[in-house]
Enzyme design. Structure first.
Site, PDB file in Angstrom:
ATOM      1  N   HIS A  71      46.718 -17.427  76.188  1.00 14.33           N
ATOM      2  CA  HIS A  71      47.631 -16.292  76.023  1.00 14.33           C
ATOM      3  C   HIS A  71      47.649 -15.778  74.584  1.00 14.33           C
ATOM      4  O   HIS A  71      48.175 -14.681  74.313  1.00 14.33           O
ATOM      5  CB  HIS A  71      49.049 -16.706  76.443  1.00 14.33           C
ATOM      6  CG  HIS A  71      49.835 -15.590  77.037  1.00 14.33           C
ATOM      7  ND1 HIS A  71      49.505 -14.265  76.873  1.00 14.33           N
ATOM      8  CD2 HIS A  71      50.970 -15.589  77.796  1.00 14.33           C
ATOM      9  CE1 HIS A  71      50.384 -13.496  77.497  1.00 14.33           C
ATOM     10  NE2 HIS A  71      51.281 -14.276  78.069  1.00 14.33           N
ATOM     11  N   ASP A 107      46.297 -11.088  77.417  1.00 16.75           N
ATOM     12  CA  ASP A 107      47.634 -10.773  77.938  1.00 16.75           C
ATOM     13  C   ASP A 107      47.665 -10.969  79.452  1.00 16.75           C
ATOM     14  O   ASP A 107      46.621 -10.976  80.122  1.00 16.75           O
ATOM     15  CB  ASP A 107      48.033  -9.342  77.590  1.00 16.75           C
ATOM     16  CG  ASP A 107      48.243  -9.147  76.091  1.00 16.75           C
ATOM     17  OD1 ASP A 107      48.640 -10.143  75.430  1.00 16.75           O
ATOM     18  OD2 ASP A 107      48.001  -8.037  75.592  1.00 16.75           O
TER      19      ASP A 107
END
Length: 419
Positions: free
Chosen positions: A390, A394
């Site tokens: 992450h 995204d």
């Protein structure tokens, strides 16, 4: 004997020291796992080399276990081993002396000397016990009288003990610890280098990446129909089995080209400060081996056809299971596919193969009731998982990426049309 002939014999039987060869780039040491005279993998049977054994040139003498692969050590000469400088399970470094070999000679000389030694050794073992037995036989008659006196005294003691009431034995539980839990034991086995390295990399991945997993499910009906229709023809023409891996590799390549951030990675000091984008796809495919999980790489997967991908995966898988995989086969890789479904896994969250940024997890195909055009139907369904970093990817990109793979597999015509 002439001087020239003597020099020729000395040259033909010179002693050579064989060193630990270069193992791979960035690997400087390993563990000497075995001196292997013969390696029969199917039966897990190894005949170990010893001093005095004769070897041929290029014959595999030892195996050195590194963090990733088992590296064979072949003899550069034909001759007889005269000294071993390391024992099994010792740590050895590149260019360290490994064994000494006396070049020249023939296997027949070795077998004759070993036969003579084998004949001489048993004679010594048989002579010693005979002397001891004669001594014992001579000494035994001297001890007959004390035994009679001891037996009379023992009878008197037993008669006196019969008069005295014996105390009742202490009460014990009928089931002891062994009967309660059965025969059990703990075995302590040292982890091999590959398993230690796998553990280290998995913890590195968990400690470094901001891992998050997204899921989806795929209706496998159309890809199964495609496989069943053409698998026999492909086997006859190309000699390879058509599986599902090639379809998932092709679908992943398409998705990686559509969303290139998933094919990128973070590099640089202090956890990374630079994003590296790639315009090619080197696909890592997880393969289970007896020593652990390895990830050989299918190079330039974006340029390969279904058949070429299946051939590459089959070849790399065989090398991995036979213990012949090399460091070069596993170096690099921009994205990984792990298929736990072959072992029956229904659901799981794969761990990112650092320094990559994402990994696709395939699972078992199971028939389940699903809604199709407002009706409930039984369809072969597979859960898929995408674990991603992450820090770089995204949630939007991750979900779209996995949805793209789903669409490609559910309608294989998209793979041909690149839509």
């Amino acid at each position: 004997m002439s001087t020239g002939l003597l020099l020729m014999i000395q040259k033909s039987q010179a002693s050579k020291v064989v060193k630990v060869p270069a193992l791979a780039e960035s690997i400087t040491e390993g563990t000497l796992s075995r001196w292997n005279k013969s390696n029969i993998i199917s039966g897990e049977f190894f005949l170990r080399y010893e001093v005095g054994d004769f070897v041929q040139q290029d014959e595999e003498v030892a195996t050195i276990e590194t963090d990733k692969v088992d590296a064979p050590v072949n003899s550069p000469y034909t001759g007889t081993i005269v000294e071993l400088y390391a024992k099994e399970d010792d740590t050895v470094s590149v260019d360290q002396d490994l064994f000494k070999i006396e070049t020249g000679g023939t296997p027949a000389e070795e077998t004759e000397t070993t036969k003579e030694e084998a004949k001489e050794e048993p004679k010594v073992e048989k002579e010693e016990p005979k002397k001891e037995e004669l001594k014992e036989e001579k000494e035994e008659p001297k001890k007959e009288e004390p035994k009679k006196e001891e037996s009379k005294e023992r009878k008197k003691e037993l008669k006196e003990q019969e008069k005295i009431p014996s105390p009742s034995p202490p009460k014990t539980d009928s089931k002891s610890a062994t009967t309660l839990y059965g025969d059990r034991e703990d075995r302590h086995v040292k982890m091999n280098r590959m398993r230690l390295r796998i553990a280290e990399r998995l913890k590195e991945s968990q400690n470094t990446a901001a891992s998050l997993t997204t899921f989806n499910e795929i209706d496998m009906s159309n890809i199964i129909d495609l496989r069943n229709t053409y698998k026999d023809s492909i086997m006859q023409k190309h000699g390879v089995k058509l599986g599902f891996m090639s379809a998932f590799v092709k679908a992943s390549v398409f998705a990686l080209q559509e969303i290139p951030i998933v094919n990128a990675s973070i590099e640089g000091p202090d956890g990374g400060d630079t994003i590296v984008y790639r315009d090619y796809v080197d696909m890592s495919v997880a393969v289970a081996t007896p020593k652990g999980l390895v990830t050989p790489v299918v190079r330039n997967a974006h340029l390969l056809s279904f058949i070429e991908i299946e051939n590459a995966i089959a070849e790399l898988g065989k090398k991995a299971r036979d213990g012949k995989i090399t460091i070069e086969d596993m170096a690099g890789g921009t994205f990984t596919i792990s298929n736990g479904g072959v072992y029956g896994s229904l659901y799981g969250t794969p761990i990112i193969n650092m320094p990559q940024s994402a990994i696709l997890g395939m699972h078992a195909t199971k028939e389940r009731p699903v809604a199709v055009n407002g009706k409930v139907e039984i369809r072969p369904m597979m859960y898929v998982a995408l674990t991603y970093d992450h820090r770089l990817i995204d949630g939007r990109e991750a979900v779209i990426f996995l949805k793209t793979i789903k669409e490609q597999i559910e309608d294989p015509r998209r793979l041909l049309l690149s839509i």
